[in-house]
Write an enzyme that holds these catalytic residues in place. Structure first.
Site, PDB file in Angstrom:
ATOM      1  N   CYS A  55      -1.864  -2.677   8.024  1.00  0.00           N
ATOM      2  CA  CYS A  55      -1.988  -3.664   6.614  1.00  0.00           C
ATOM      3  C   CYS A  55      -0.646  -4.639   6.617  1.00  0.00           C
ATOM      4  O   CYS A  55      -0.689  -5.785   6.389  1.00  0.00           O
ATOM      5  CB  CYS A  55      -2.251  -2.790   5.379  1.00  0.00           C
ATOM      6  SG  CYS A  55      -3.854  -2.549   5.286  1.00  0.00           S
ATOM      7  N   ASP A  72       0.908  -1.191   0.038  1.00  0.00           N
ATOM      8  CA  ASP A  72       0.026   0.205   0.006  1.00  0.00           C
ATOM      9  C   ASP A  72       0.794   1.140   0.038  1.00  0.00           C
ATOM     10  O   ASP A  72       0.603   1.996   0.765  1.00  0.00           O
ATOM     11  CB  ASP A  72      -1.238  -0.164   1.065  1.00  0.00           C
ATOM     12  CG  ASP A  72      -1.889  -1.241   1.167  1.00  0.00           C
ATOM     13  OD1 ASP A  72      -2.056  -1.914   0.223  1.00  0.00           O
ATOM     14  OD2 ASP A  72      -2.838  -1.252   2.115  1.00  0.00           O
ATOM     15  N   LYS A 129      -6.673  -5.117  -3.013  1.00  0.00           N
ATOM     16  CA  LYS A 129      -7.618  -5.732  -1.790  1.00  0.00           C
ATOM     17  C   LYS A 129      -8.592  -4.695  -1.373  1.00  0.00           C
ATOM     18  O   LYS A 129      -8.469  -3.403  -1.678  1.00  0.00           O
ATOM     19  CB  LYS A 129      -6.694  -6.093  -0.951  1.00  0.00           C
ATOM     20  CG  LYS A 129      -5.718  -5.011  -0.243  1.00  0.00           C
ATOM     21  CD  LYS A 129      -4.773  -5.311   0.624  1.00  0.00           C
ATOM     22  CE  LYS A 129      -3.976  -4.421   1.255  1.00  0.00           C
ATOM     23  NZ  LYS A 129      -4.890  -3.385   2.220  1.00  0.00           N
TER      24      LYS A 129
HETATM   25  C1  VGL Z   1      -4.778   0.596   5.476  1.00  0.00           C
HETATM   26  C2  VGL Z   1      -6.315   1.781   6.962  1.00  0.00           C
HETATM   27  C3  VGL Z   1      -7.353   1.334   6.125  1.00  0.00           C
HETATM   28  C4  VGL Z   1      -3.382   0.385   5.473  1.00  0.00           C
HETATM   29  C5  VGL Z   1      -5.697   0.614   4.695  1.00  0.00           C
HETATM   30  O1  VGL Z   1      -2.877   0.223   4.164  1.00  0.00           O
HETATM   31  O2  VGL Z   1      -2.602   0.076   6.333  1.00  0.00           O
HETATM   32  N1  VGL Z   1      -4.971   1.317   6.788  1.00  0.00           N
HETATM   33  N2  VGL Z   1      -7.089   0.826   5.033  1.00  0.00           N
END
Ligand code: VGL
Ligand code: ZN
Length: 204
Positions: free
Chosen positions: A152, A8, A107
């Site tokens: 994540c 991410d 995802k």
């Molecule tokens: C994430 C919060 C919501 C992350 C993803 O990538 O850590 N955190 N969605």
């Protein structure tokens, strides 16, 4: 076989983004420096429909970002709108070198359930396909980098251990969001206790 997982590293998680991780941008030069050394490199993208139930605005009642709520039967933090499919915020950071990236796993695409882990949704039901991809390339060791270390990245490592991978957190290639102060230290202890190893990129 070793794989690097880049979790991410998207504009919305960088300083100035919709769900900024403090110093999130600092992971990029570290990842760029090491990614070419791995025989398998997978990047993930948080990739939500605008209707996603993890967004506080989509919840019943007067929910605010960073409060808790229920998403797909799972109690979790509710978030500001972030990483909406196809938006600039969902794009991988421009400074991230994508040349060494072999595959991208998306995802969080089901509006009714979140997916912190790069392997499974929060109910542990639906797979993203990452496990099959890694297995087909004989990967047995995963080195995890990216954002956020206490969300994540943490869930990816915990699932990776459960699936039987040797898991390494590259700590200087990751940063935590810390919705609550101390979240990262808790996550770190749990990862270590579950058998993850924590290293710095210089020790690769
Ligand atoms: C994430 C919060 C919501 C992350 C993803 O990538 O850590 N955190 N969605
Ligand atoms: Zn998300």
């Amino acid at each position: 076989m070793k794989a690097l997982i880049i979790v991410d590293v998207q504009n919305d998680f960088l300083p100035g983004g919709a769900l900024a991780v403090p110093e999130g941008d600092r992971v990029i030069p570290v990842i760029n420096k090491i990614s070419k050394r791995f025989p398998v490199v997978v990047a993930t993208q948080d990739w939500h429909p605008a209707t996603h139930m993890s967004f506080a605005v989509n919840q019943p009642g007067d929910k605010r970002p960073f409060e808790e709520g229920i998403v797909g039967g799972v109690r979790q933090v509710l978030w500001p709108v972030h990483c909406v499919q196809g938006s600039d915020g969902a794009a991988l950071a421009a400074a991230l070198d994508q040349e060494p990236v072999h595959a991208i796993i998306r995802k969080g695409t089901d509006p009714d359930i979140d997916s912190y882990s790069a392997f499974f949704d929060m109910q542990g039901k639906n797979s993203t396909g990452l496990d099959g991809y890694l297995r087909s390339r004989n990967v047995d060791e995963i080195y995890v980098s990216g954002l956020a270390a206490d969300v994540c990245v943490y869930f990816t490592i915990m699932d990776g251990l459960q699936l039987g991978y040797s898991c390494y957190l590259i700590e200087d290639a990751s940063r935590a969001v810390e919705v609550e102060k101390g979240d990262y230290e808790k996550a770190r202890q749990r990862m270590l206790q579950a058998g993850a190893k924590i290293i710095d990129s210089e020790r690769l």
